[in-house]
Write an enzyme that holds these catalytic residues in place. Structure first.
Site, PDB file in Angstrom:
ATOM      1  N   MET A  26       0.849  -1.192   0.000  1.00 43.39           N
ATOM      2  CA  MET A  26       0.000   0.000   0.000  1.00 43.39           C
ATOM      3  C   MET A  26       0.888   1.247   0.000  1.00 43.39           C
ATOM      4  SD  MET A  26      -3.422  -0.985   2.068  1.00 43.39           S
ATOM      5  CE  MET A  26      -2.828  -0.722   3.720  1.00 43.39           C
ATOM      6  N   HIS A  30       9.036   0.872   3.390  1.00 46.55           N
ATOM      7  CA  HIS A  30      10.145   0.873   4.346  1.00 46.55           C
ATOM      8  C   HIS A  30      11.051  -0.311   4.023  1.00 46.55           C
ATOM      9  CE1 HIS A  30       7.870  -2.289   6.310  1.00 46.55           C
ATOM     10  NE2 HIS A  30       6.845  -1.464   6.510  1.00 46.55           N
ATOM     11  N   GLY A  32      11.352  -3.133   5.235  1.00 48.58           N
ATOM     12  CA  GLY A  32      10.676  -4.434   5.207  1.00 48.58           C
ATOM     13  C   GLY A  32      10.126  -4.733   3.812  1.00 48.58           C
ATOM     14  N   HIS A  33       9.520  -3.732   3.184  1.00 42.44           N
ATOM     15  CA  HIS A  33       9.011  -3.926   1.812  1.00 42.44           C
ATOM     16  C   HIS A  33      10.164  -4.200   0.843  1.00 42.44           C
ATOM     17  CE1 HIS A  33       5.707  -1.123   3.360  1.00 42.44           C
ATOM     18  NE2 HIS A  33       5.017  -2.169   2.926  1.00 42.44           N
ATOM     19  N   GLN A  57     -10.421  -2.549   2.468  1.00 44.12           N
ATOM     20  CA  GLN A  57      -9.979  -3.194   3.705  1.00 44.12           C
ATOM     21  C   GLN A  57      -9.938  -2.229   4.893  1.00 44.12           C
ATOM     22  OE1 GLN A  57      -6.143  -4.186   1.693  1.00 44.12           O
ATOM     23  NE2 GLN A  57      -5.197  -3.865   3.685  1.00 44.12           N
ATOM     24  N   LYS A 150       4.853 -10.172   9.302  1.00 38.94           N
ATOM     25  CA  LYS A 150       4.301  -9.291  10.348  1.00 38.94           C
ATOM     26  C   LYS A 150       2.775  -9.376  10.321  1.00 38.94           C
ATOM     27  CE  LYS A 150       3.898  -4.680  10.732  1.00 38.94           C
ATOM     28  NZ  LYS A 150       2.562  -4.592  11.323  1.00 38.94           N
ATOM     29  N   GLN A 154      -2.783 -12.609   7.692  1.00 37.67           N
ATOM     30  CA  GLN A 154      -2.967 -12.275   6.270  1.00 37.67           C
ATOM     31  C   GLN A 154      -2.247 -13.294   5.375  1.00 37.67           C
ATOM     32  OE1 GLN A 154      -2.879  -8.157   4.475  1.00 37.67           O
ATOM     33  NE2 GLN A 154      -0.773  -8.672   4.046  1.00 37.67           N
ATOM     34  N   ARG A 188       2.650   2.272   9.729  1.00 35.97           N
ATOM     35  CA  ARG A 188       1.913   2.999  10.778  1.00 35.97           C
ATOM     36  C   ARG A 188       2.821   3.466  11.920  1.00 35.97           C
ATOM     37  NH1 ARG A 188      -2.564  -0.683   9.104  1.00 35.97           N
ATOM     38  NH2 ARG A 188      -4.210   0.697   8.308  1.00 35.97           N
TER      39      ARG A 188
END
Ligand code: PAF
Length: 282
Positions: A26, A30, A32-33, A57, A150, A154, A188
């Protein structure tokens, strides 16, 4: 890196390739992506990332409007990571008409934990992921898609969806990346002000302590240990939704005798106005 907005342009770009590797995001990327992109690249013959803030969502009271949108920085990061194609559909590209056909994952998996506190969340996620998969993989003999652990529930729901619909896509989980103090990286986290940011690591510490206590004291004490873990966070000013030990296989509570089965500690809690989630396999 080619940037495309429409499904037709995406499919034109992907036409020469046999096996896309895909990371759905989305945006507000960061490390992690980027780690997911780096790990996904060798899994296919073309690397595709998507950026789409999926209204389906988000509940009406949630942060769809304020979700961080950092387009220029995201493009630079994906380009530097060697992404080949960025699919960034506008809402009208992905949902040209109201998306009335939806994927409803089974209640036993989708209405617990995150789904309990965010009703309809996994229908929104499953529907957009199914649609993105259709955009990226339709007509391809196979493909691979990476999702970060994380979002543990999902990953599990998407993996089952792919199995049940017999999609020829390997779902590959990626390990959670953490800041130096242990806070799981998340878009977030940017909502946290300095004092909250310093406190935020307490969620992962609480999960670790709960996991250790569960393994040491036995699963028959789990309810009390979970309640205690929630109290510890509450006393520090958090509003926990859940801190719980579950079976990795199906996210149900473990039996009291199967102490050796693979477990995961999952938690979600609000710090100020920011809701954070994390988990730890034990
Ligand atoms: O994990 C996310 O960022 C989103 O849920 C996803 C998978 C991109 C679907 O909108």
């Amino acid at each position: 890196m080619k940037i495309v907005h429409t499904i037709t342009d995406l499919r034109d770009q992907l036409a020469p390739f046999q096996r896309p590797a895909f990371v759905a995001t989305m945006g507000n990327l960061h490390d992690g992506h980027i780690a997911l992109v780096n790990q996904a690249k060798p899994l296919g013959d073309v690397m595709v990332a998507s950026i789409f803030v999926n209204r389906l969502q988000f509940a009406p009271h949630e942060d769809f409007d304020t979700y961080p949108r950092t387009w220029e920085a995201d493009c630079e990061r994906l380009q530097a990571a060697g992404c080949d194609v960025l699919f960034a559909p506008r809402e009208t590209d992905l949902y040209p008409e109201p998306q009335t056909y939806k994927v409803h994952p089974p209640a036993e998996l989708a209405d617990i934990l995150e789904g309990h506190f965010r009703p309809g969340f996994f229908t929104g996620v499953s529907t957009v992921v199914m649609k993105l998969f259709s955009c990226v993989f339709a007509g391809k003999p196979s493909g691979a898609a990476m999702f970060g652990k994380k979002d543990y529930q999902q990953v599990m729901i998407i993996r089952r969806m792919v199995q049940q619909f017999a999609l020829p896509i390997d779902i590959v989980p990626g390990e959670t990346l953490r800041a130096a103090d242990g806070l799981a990286l998340s878009s977030r986290n940017g909502y946290l002000h300095a004092l909250e940011r310093a406190e935020a690591v307490q969620l992962s510490r609480a999960l670790k302590a709960l996991g250790e206590a569960a393994r040491a004291q036995g699963l028959d004490k789990l309810e009390a240990l979970e309640a205690q873990a929630m109290q510890v966070l509450s006393a520090r000013g958090w509003t926990p939704d859940y801190l719980t030990v579950r079976r990795r296989a199906d996210l149900l509570p473990p039996g009291t005798t199967g102490a050796a089965e693979p477990l995961v500690v999952l938690g979600a809690a609000r710090l100020g106005t920011t809701r954070l989630i994390d988990n730890l396999e034990i």
